[in-house]
Design an enzyme around this catalytic site. Structure first.
Site, PDB file in Angstrom:
ATOM      1  N   ASP A 160       0.811  -1.218   0.000  1.00  0.00           N
ATOM      2  CA  ASP A 160       0.000   0.000   0.000  1.00  0.00           C
ATOM      3  C   ASP A 160       0.848   1.272   0.000  1.00  0.00           C
ATOM      4  OD1 ASP A 160      -2.537   1.245  -0.087  1.00  0.00           O
ATOM      5  OD2 ASP A 160      -2.441   1.673   2.056  1.00  0.00           O
ATOM      6  N   ASP A 185       2.990   0.192  -4.873  1.00  0.00           N
ATOM      7  CA  ASP A 185       1.554   0.229  -5.150  1.00  0.00           C
ATOM      8  C   ASP A 185       1.300   1.242  -6.257  1.00  0.00           C
ATOM      9  OD1 ASP A 185      -1.124  -0.278  -5.078  1.00  0.00           O
ATOM     10  OD2 ASP A 185      -1.490   0.528  -3.101  1.00  0.00           O
ATOM     11  N   ASP A 189      -2.674   7.941  -5.882  1.00  0.00           N
ATOM     12  CA  ASP A 189      -3.994   7.364  -5.610  1.00  0.00           C
ATOM     13  C   ASP A 189      -4.881   8.430  -4.986  1.00  0.00           C
ATOM     14  OD1 ASP A 189      -3.105   4.944  -6.541  1.00  0.00           O
ATOM     15  OD2 ASP A 189      -3.792   3.787  -4.808  1.00  0.00           O
ATOM     16  N   ARG A 240      -3.706   1.953 -15.696  1.00  0.00           N
ATOM     17  CA  ARG A 240      -4.256   2.989 -14.813  1.00  0.00           C
ATOM     18  C   ARG A 240      -3.739   4.390 -15.165  1.00  0.00           C
ATOM     19  NH1 ARG A 240      -4.749   0.186  -8.755  1.00  0.00           N
ATOM     20  NH2 ARG A 240      -5.816  -1.699  -9.475  1.00  0.00           N
TER      21      ARG A 240
END
Length: 373
Positions: A160, A185, A189, A240
């Site tokens: 994470d 990760d 985000d 992404r």
């Protein structure tokens, strides 16, 4: 919150007009030939004026993060050590509760042993030095009015661990001119009801899961998320760019090349407006991907929507668009902000994004008390 219905009757169908059907700012004339800019046309990235004075960044972002003030109304904090903590460290500056405009008197690598939490009303301004953050990343948790400019992020390790993690409930954020690569990760985000965010002039490379917007289908509060991503270079990162749940996302004048799975992914209830971007395929050709997921308060699954306007697809890239009813429910950026700088997706723009995104060797602008208009 912006209107949810204004401007719809003025929208054009999904075709590619020579100029977009909305107001825009452009610092240079549009080249007449969209395939190649004329030799005397000097393209430039937005924000050339923000290097004229130190605090000229404040409130100058385009898009959803346009109100981000950073530490405009606070004193300068001079980072004088590359230590992870202690007096004169970046961590010491970021934990302080008062507004601060953080500048660096040193160059080098700061090895973070844990996430570095950034409190509200901070500008982390890397201009004038070369600062690389490694080990862990920045965490923007329940904060507002943060500007992060001209830093490098590389080599974040651990489960994470993101380069920049924005959650929960953070807003008015601008990430500009940063280089991000090789985290365990994500690179950036944005989740848990964090919103009003702009990411601009950044360079993403050597990475798999580049940018996630919207955490998972159970977090229906992420319907409030709004993000603008423009003039960024996604350089052979795998996927992404971004992957979106619930959020409204405006992508314009980005260069995405050589993805490993897909370029952009729309999932549950997301709305993505992709405008004048350059998508250059590598081995994988499909640009846009759709995933169906079920919102926690709905009985059936849903995917997201993507509207592509003025994008170009190179090296055999295939859009893969699903266009059913995209006009009916799709947001338009002009419902939320009146102007943004958008150029045709030319070869010159591609070269500019290739070479002029990410960390730049620019001098620290002078501090002027009269520049905070």
């Amino acid at each position: 919150m912006g209107n949810s219905h204004g401007h719809r009757k003025h929208r054009n169908p999904l075709h590619h007009p020579p100029h977009p059907p909305f107001k825009y700012d452009s610092p240079q004339p549009h080249p007449q030939n969209q395939g190649q800019a004329s030799s005397n046309t000097m393209l430039s990235l937005p924000y050339t004026h923000v290097d004229s004075a130190l605090r000229a960044l404040a409130g100058k972002a385009e898009g959803f993060g346009r109100f981000a003030l950073g530490g405009l109304h606070g004193p300068l904090y001079h980072v004088t050590t590359l230590s992870d903590d202690g007096p004169g460290s970046l961590r010491d500056a970021c934990r302080r509760k008062e507004p601060l405009w953080i500048v660096f008197e040193v160059s080098g690598t700061i090895s973070l042993s844990s996430y570095l939490s950034v409190s509200s009303y901070k500008t982390i301004d890397g201009r004038g030095q070369r600062i690389k953050l490694t080990g862990k990343g920045l965490r923007l948790k329940e904060c507002e009015h943060v500007i992060i400019c001209n830093l490098e992020f590389e080599g974040g390790r651990g489960p994470d661990v993101d380069g920049i993690q924005i959650k929960p409930n953070s807003k008015h954020i601008w990430i500009d001119r940063c280089s991000l690569r090789d985290f365990d990760d994500g690179l950036i985000d944005i989740t848990r009801e964090s919103t009003e965010i702009t990411i601009s002039r950044c360079h993403f490379s050597q990475h798999d899961k580049t940018m996630l917007i919207g955490a998972d289908p159970s977090h229906i509060g992420d319907r409030c998320i709004r993000v603008t991503i423009h003039h960024c270079f996604f350089n052979e990162t795998r996927q992404r760019h971004p992957r979106v749940r619930y959020a409204k996302v405006h992508l314009y004048n980005n260069y995405t090349r050589g993805w490993g799975i897909y370029a952009v992914c729309a999932s549950v209830e997301s709305q993505i407006f992709s405008q004048n971007n350059i998508y250059e395929a590598g081995q994988k050709k499909v640009t846009f991907k759709y995933l169906t997921e079920k919102a926690a308060d709905k009985e059936s699954g849903a995917t997201g929507q993507i509207r592509s306007e003025g994008d170009i697809f190179l090296n055999g890239a295939q859009p893969g668009l699903l266009n059913e009813n995209v006009e009916c429910n799709m947001f338009h950026p002009s419902e939320y902000y009146p102007t943004w700088t958008v150029e045709p997706p030319t070869a010159d723009l591609k070269q500019l994004l290739h070479h002029c995104t990410g960390w730049q060797s620019v001098a620290r602008p002078p501090e002027q008390t009269a520049c905070a208009e």
